[in-house]
Structures are given as C-alpha cells and as structure tokens.
Design a protein around this motif. Sequence first.
Motif, PDB file in Angstrom:
ATOM      1  N   TYR A 137       0.849  -1.196   0.000  1.00 31.44           N
ATOM      2  CA  TYR A 137       0.000   0.000   0.000  1.00 31.44           C
ATOM      3  C   TYR A 137       0.884   1.246   0.000  1.00 31.44           C
ATOM      4  N   GLY A 138       0.403   2.299  -0.655  1.00 29.35           N
ATOM      5  CA  GLY A 138       1.123   3.565  -0.629  1.00 29.35           C
ATOM      6  C   GLY A 138       1.147   4.143   0.784  1.00 29.35           C
ATOM      7  N   ALA A 139       2.252   4.794   1.122  1.00 27.20           N
ATOM      8  CA  ALA A 139       2.405   5.329   2.479  1.00 27.20           C
ATOM      9  C   ALA A 139       1.348   6.389   2.780  1.00 27.20           C
ATOM     10  N   ARG A 140       0.940   7.164   1.762  1.00 34.54           N
ATOM     11  CA  ARG A 140      -0.050   8.217   1.998  1.00 34.54           C
ATOM     12  C   ARG A 140      -1.394   7.638   2.436  1.00 34.54           C
ATOM     13  N   LEU A 141      -1.884   6.652   1.695  1.00 36.04           N
ATOM     14  CA  LEU A 141      -3.176   6.070   2.030  1.00 36.04           C
ATOM     15  C   LEU A 141      -3.095   5.289   3.336  1.00 36.04           C
ATOM     16  N   ALA A 142      -2.006   4.569   3.535  1.00 38.46           N
ATOM     17  CA  ALA A 142      -1.866   3.745   4.740  1.00 38.46           C
ATOM     18  C   ALA A 142      -1.870   4.606   5.999  1.00 38.46           C
ATOM     19  N   MET A 190     -18.307   7.971   5.125  1.00 37.98           N
ATOM     20  CA  MET A 190     -17.649   8.986   4.291  1.00 37.98           C
ATOM     21  C   MET A 190     -16.162   8.678   4.155  1.00 37.98           C
ATOM     22  N   PHE A 191     -15.547   8.179   5.213  1.00 35.07           N
ATOM     23  CA  PHE A 191     -14.142   7.776   5.132  1.00 35.07           C
ATOM     24  C   PHE A 191     -13.964   6.625   4.143  1.00 35.07           C
ATOM     25  N   LEU A 192     -14.893   5.678   4.166  1.00 38.06           N
ATOM     26  CA  LEU A 192     -14.825   4.553   3.228  1.00 38.06           C
ATOM     27  C   LEU A 192     -14.998   5.042   1.793  1.00 38.06           C
ATOM     28  N   MET A 193     -15.862   6.019   1.599  1.00 32.58           N
ATOM     29  CA  MET A 193     -16.037   6.594   0.265  1.00 32.58           C
ATOM     30  C   MET A 193     -14.770   7.319  -0.179  1.00 32.58           C
ATOM     31  N   ALA A 194     -14.100   7.991   0.762  1.00 29.57           N
ATOM     32  CA  ALA A 194     -12.839   8.667   0.440  1.00 29.57           C
ATOM     33  C   ALA A 194     -11.795   7.657  -0.014  1.00 29.57           C
ATOM     34  N   ILE A 195     -11.736   6.501   0.655  1.00 31.83           N
ATOM     35  CA  ILE A 195     -10.795   5.452   0.248  1.00 31.83           C
ATOM     36  C   ILE A 195     -11.130   4.945  -1.148  1.00 31.83           C
ATOM     37  N   ALA A 196     -12.415   4.745  -1.411  1.00 32.52           N
ATOM     38  CA  ALA A 196     -12.833   4.282  -2.737  1.00 32.52           C
ATOM     39  C   ALA A 196     -12.432   5.280  -3.814  1.00 32.52           C
ATOM     40  N   LEU A 197     -12.563   6.571  -3.521  1.00 34.53           N
ATOM     41  CA  LEU A 197     -12.193   7.597  -4.497  1.00 34.53           C
ATOM     42  C   LEU A 197     -10.686   7.615  -4.726  1.00 34.53           C
ATOM     43  N   VAL A 198      -9.924   7.506  -3.644  1.00 39.82           N
ATOM     44  CA  VAL A 198      -8.455   7.507  -3.770  1.00 39.82           C
ATOM     45  C   VAL A 198      -7.989   6.307  -4.590  1.00 39.82           C
ATOM     46  N   THR A 199      -8.545   5.143  -4.310  1.00 41.43           N
ATOM     47  CA  THR A 199      -8.119   3.950  -5.045  1.00 41.43           C
ATOM     48  C   THR A 199      -8.566   3.992  -6.507  1.00 41.43           C
ATOM     49  N   PHE A 200      -9.649   4.707  -6.772  1.00 39.51           N
ATOM     50  CA  PHE A 200     -10.081   4.870  -8.164  1.00 39.51           C
ATOM     51  C   PHE A 200      -9.131   5.789  -8.925  1.00 39.51           C
ATOM     52  N   LEU A 201      -8.719   6.884  -8.254  1.00 41.07           N
ATOM     53  CA  LEU A 201      -7.840   7.855  -8.909  1.00 41.07           C
ATOM     54  C   LEU A 201      -6.384   7.393  -8.936  1.00 41.07           C
ATOM     55  N   ARG A 202      -5.978   6.647  -7.884  1.00 45.48           N
ATOM     56  CA  ARG A 202      -4.585   6.182  -7.799  1.00 45.48           C
ATOM     57  C   ARG A 202      -4.587   4.685  -7.477  1.00 45.48           C
ATOM     58  N   PRO A 203      -4.843   3.834  -8.465  1.00 45.11           N
ATOM     59  CA  PRO A 203      -4.973   2.389  -8.212  1.00 45.11           C
ATOM     60  C   PRO A 203      -3.730   1.768  -7.573  1.00 45.11           C
ATOM     61  N   ASP A 204      -2.562   2.313  -7.870  1.00 40.02           N
ATOM     62  CA  ASP A 204      -1.328   1.734  -7.330  1.00 40.02           C
ATOM     63  C   ASP A 204      -1.201   1.929  -5.819  1.00 40.02           C
ATOM     64  N   GLU A 205      -1.995   2.844  -5.243  1.00 41.57           N
ATOM     65  CA  GLU A 205      -1.917   3.100  -3.803  1.00 41.57           C
ATOM     66  C   GLU A 205      -2.445   1.922  -2.993  1.00 41.57           C
ATOM     67  N   ALA A 206      -3.302   1.088  -3.598  1.00 43.12           N
ATOM     68  CA  ALA A 206      -3.977   0.059  -2.800  1.00 43.12           C
ATOM     69  C   ALA A 206      -4.180  -1.217  -3.615  1.00 43.12           C
ATOM     70  N   PRO A 207      -3.135  -2.036  -3.745  1.00 45.33           N
ATOM     71  CA  PRO A 207      -3.303  -3.311  -4.458  1.00 45.33           C
ATOM     72  C   PRO A 207      -4.272  -4.238  -3.734  1.00 45.33           C
ATOM     73  N   ARG A 208      -4.796  -5.169  -4.464  1.00 48.39           N
ATOM     74  CA  ARG A 208      -5.700  -6.135  -3.862  1.00 48.39           C
ATOM     75  C   ARG A 208      -4.943  -7.077  -2.931  1.00 48.39           C
ATOM     76  N   GLY A 209      -5.584  -7.442  -1.831  1.00 49.37           N
ATOM     77  CA  GLY A 209      -4.999  -8.411  -0.918  1.00 49.37           C
ATOM     78  C   GLY A 209      -5.424  -9.820  -1.275  1.00 49.37           C
ATOM     79  N   PRO A 210      -5.006 -10.798  -0.510  1.00 44.98           N
ATOM     80  CA  PRO A 210      -5.370 -12.192  -0.806  1.00 44.98           C
ATOM     81  C   PRO A 210      -6.839 -12.474  -0.499  1.00 44.98           C
ATOM     82  N   GLU A 211      -7.396 -13.424  -1.206  1.00 42.66           N
ATOM     83  CA  GLU A 211      -8.775 -13.857  -0.981  1.00 42.66           C
ATOM     84  C   GLU A 211      -8.762 -15.023   0.023  1.00 42.66           C
TER      85      GLU A 211
END
Length: 434
Positions: A137-142, A190-211
């Motif tokens: 995860y990107g340091a900013r989002l984390a 609203m915080f969850l929506m902010a995360i969704a927006l960040v990951t939409f604009l910067r996909p590299d900030e939040a790779p998918r984790g394991p299933e």
Amino acid sequence: MSPEIYGVLGFAALFLLLALGTPVAISLLVVGFAGTVLLSGFTAAAFTLSGQVFATVTVYELTIIPLFILMGNLASSAGLSRDLFEAAHKVIGHMKGGLAAATIMGCAGFAALSGSSIASAVTMGKVAYPEMRRFNYGARLATGSIAAGGTLGILIPPSTGFVIYAILTEQSIGRLFMAGVLPGLLLTSMFLMAIALVTFLRPDEAPRGPEFGIREKLASLLRATGIGVIILITIGGIYTGFFTPVEAAGVGAFFALVMLIVRRKCTLPELYQISAETLKTTGMAFFILIGANVFAPFVALSHLPATIADSMTGLALGPYGTLFLILLGYVILGMFIEGLSLLVITLPIVFPLIVGLGFDPIWLGVVMVIVLEMGLISPPVGVNVFIVKSVVPDVPIETIFAGIMPFWLAMIATLALIVAFPDIALLIPNAMFN
C-alpha cells in the motif's frame, strides 16, 4: 481597566502560556485564578479554586471517564482491536483499498470501546500499518487512513469529548452518546467513500490483498464477537435504558477484564501497565476539567461572552452565518491547539452564544466534536498525525499530512450534512428521551 479588557488580556496570557509549552490545565488554573483575583479579589479567587477542585472530583457522572478508559485499555491488551481488524481484513481485504477500509472499520469498532482518538490511532497503527505495507500500500493512504480513523474515537460513543462537553455545559451524557451514533456511522461511511475515491484515482496506492476462504472468514468473525458483545452490552444498555452511562462503563470494563482473563493475558505486569495508563489518562482529564472550572468563572466575570454575543449580533449574519464564522474559527484554532484543550478554553464563550441563537445544545455537541476531530489531523499541529508518525517513524510527516487530505474533506462533507439535517444527530436521542 474594564472587565472586558481583563478578559482579552487573560486569553492573550493563556495562549502565550500554551505557546511556551505550559500544560493546558496549569495554564487554565493560573489565568483563571489571577483573573478572578483582579476582578473580584483574592478571597473570591481562593474560594473558586478550592471549591472547584472539590466540586469537580466529586461529580458522580465523571466516574465514566476512568471506567471507559479502563475498558479501552483492557480491550486493547486482550487483543480485541487486532481481532476486529483481522476480521475486516479477511472479509474485505481482497478488494481494492480493502485493508485501508478494514483499518477504518477497526478504528470505528475500537472507538466504541476506548473513547480516545489517540488510543485508536496508536492501536490501529501498530496493527494495520505493517499489514498494509506488506501488501505494498502507498504510504499516503496507509498512514492517512490510520490518522483519520483514529479521530472516530471522540465521536463514536463512548466519547471522552462528549463527557467533557456534557460536564462543562450541564447536558445529558446519555443523550450526547446516543447523538453520536448516527454521525459516527455517517463519518465512517464517508471515510470509506474517500478510500474508494483515492483507489479509483490512484490504483497503485492500494493493491488487492489475498482472498480468504469462507471458513477463515467465519473463524475471524467469530473471534471478533468479543468486541461486538461488549459494544452491544454498553451502548445497547444505554439505549434501552437498562444502564445509565456510568453503569454501562462499569459493566463494559468488567467484560473487557473477563476477555483478558479468558485469553490468558491477565498477568500482574499487564494489570500494572493497564492501571498505570488508566490513572495517568484519568488524572490528565480531571486536571484539565479543574482548570476549566476555575477559568470559566473568570470569563463570566469579564463579561466577554455577552460582549462578543452583542458584537456578533451587530454583524447581522443570521444564525447560520454566525455559526459558520464560529466553526471556521475552530478549524483555524484547531490547527494549533489540541482539540479537547480548545473545547474547555472556548466553551464558556461559544456555548451561550450559539445556544442563544436557537441551536440545540445536544446537536451542537456533535458539531463541536466533529470540528475538533478535524483539528486532530490538520497541519501543523495535528495530534493524530504526530501519533502515527511516532508509530511509523520511517514515513515523512509531509506524506502523512498529504494522506489525510481526502479524509479531511470527508469530514467537511459530514459536517455540512449534519448542519443541514440536524436530525442525523437528534433522531436517536429524541426517540429515546422524549
């Protein structure tokens, strides 16, 4: 000099002492005592000082502070916060931004036990950050999600901020706790929506984790039921009227202790550490309240509240214009003064002014707490940002401040919704107590 001039000089002296690093409680005591001496004489000041010390420490409702602090410390030592994060991690961690969302959800759950933003940020920082970094995860989002999620600690009940507000304004702690439920859930969303927006604009900030498989998900959810039971007992007990807030705090602390024992973590060194942290935090909170109760009579003697109210009325801004101006002032001051300190310093002036404009005092408590939350992550003195920095020293402070910006904007949006629709805060307490 007129009393108003003494009042202005008193606030100037207070801010100077704070700027010099004097503890908030001592600053309030010194300025409040000295101001009362100048306006009413030494005898009145001495009576105020001695009387307020006794009056504050003997308020039964304040028993809730050490009990909820104890509950949060016990829950943290029992690993309940880690359980909650792990459950969210295994259920939604495979989604884009899932670990950041799990952090917010973990903070929200732990907030319902600790009542402290700092405790939430520290606990989830130690638990969540290593996992997010492990999955690149990107340091900013984390770091931003940890710092912002921690602020939920003073909004989602039980909240130390609500308790202090209630004591200083003589409002119902139970009503304030219930008023914080829907706004707390709204801000979490609203915080969850902010995360969704960040990951939409910067996909590299939040790779998918394991299933994870269904069995692992169910096992993690089962393990997290401990924290759910305590929340259900405390908040549910208050809502149904089965417990008073103080009784709910005691019952919650007892069940947290049971969890500590069941998990075989109830050792003498652990109990000593929990007790020491509880006493330290409780002492600080009571000391600040004593200082506030000595400072408030000086403010009243200075006639500053009435003078400022007359000045604001003369501006003809209307109730909402005046409210906007005051909240803007809080946002600016919150950049330099810690939230609870700002609350106890300003309430003697702001509370009668805003309530006099026709706003509901319970609703005002929610609005004030959200504005104080914003200060916790606002540069340059955002307390939660520096707390996260202490947990993750390898991340530059400017990176953390950059990471909180989407969440700061989410707070603005939440605040606007609660101002526009007061029933978001008042629906539950009005249904309970009317």
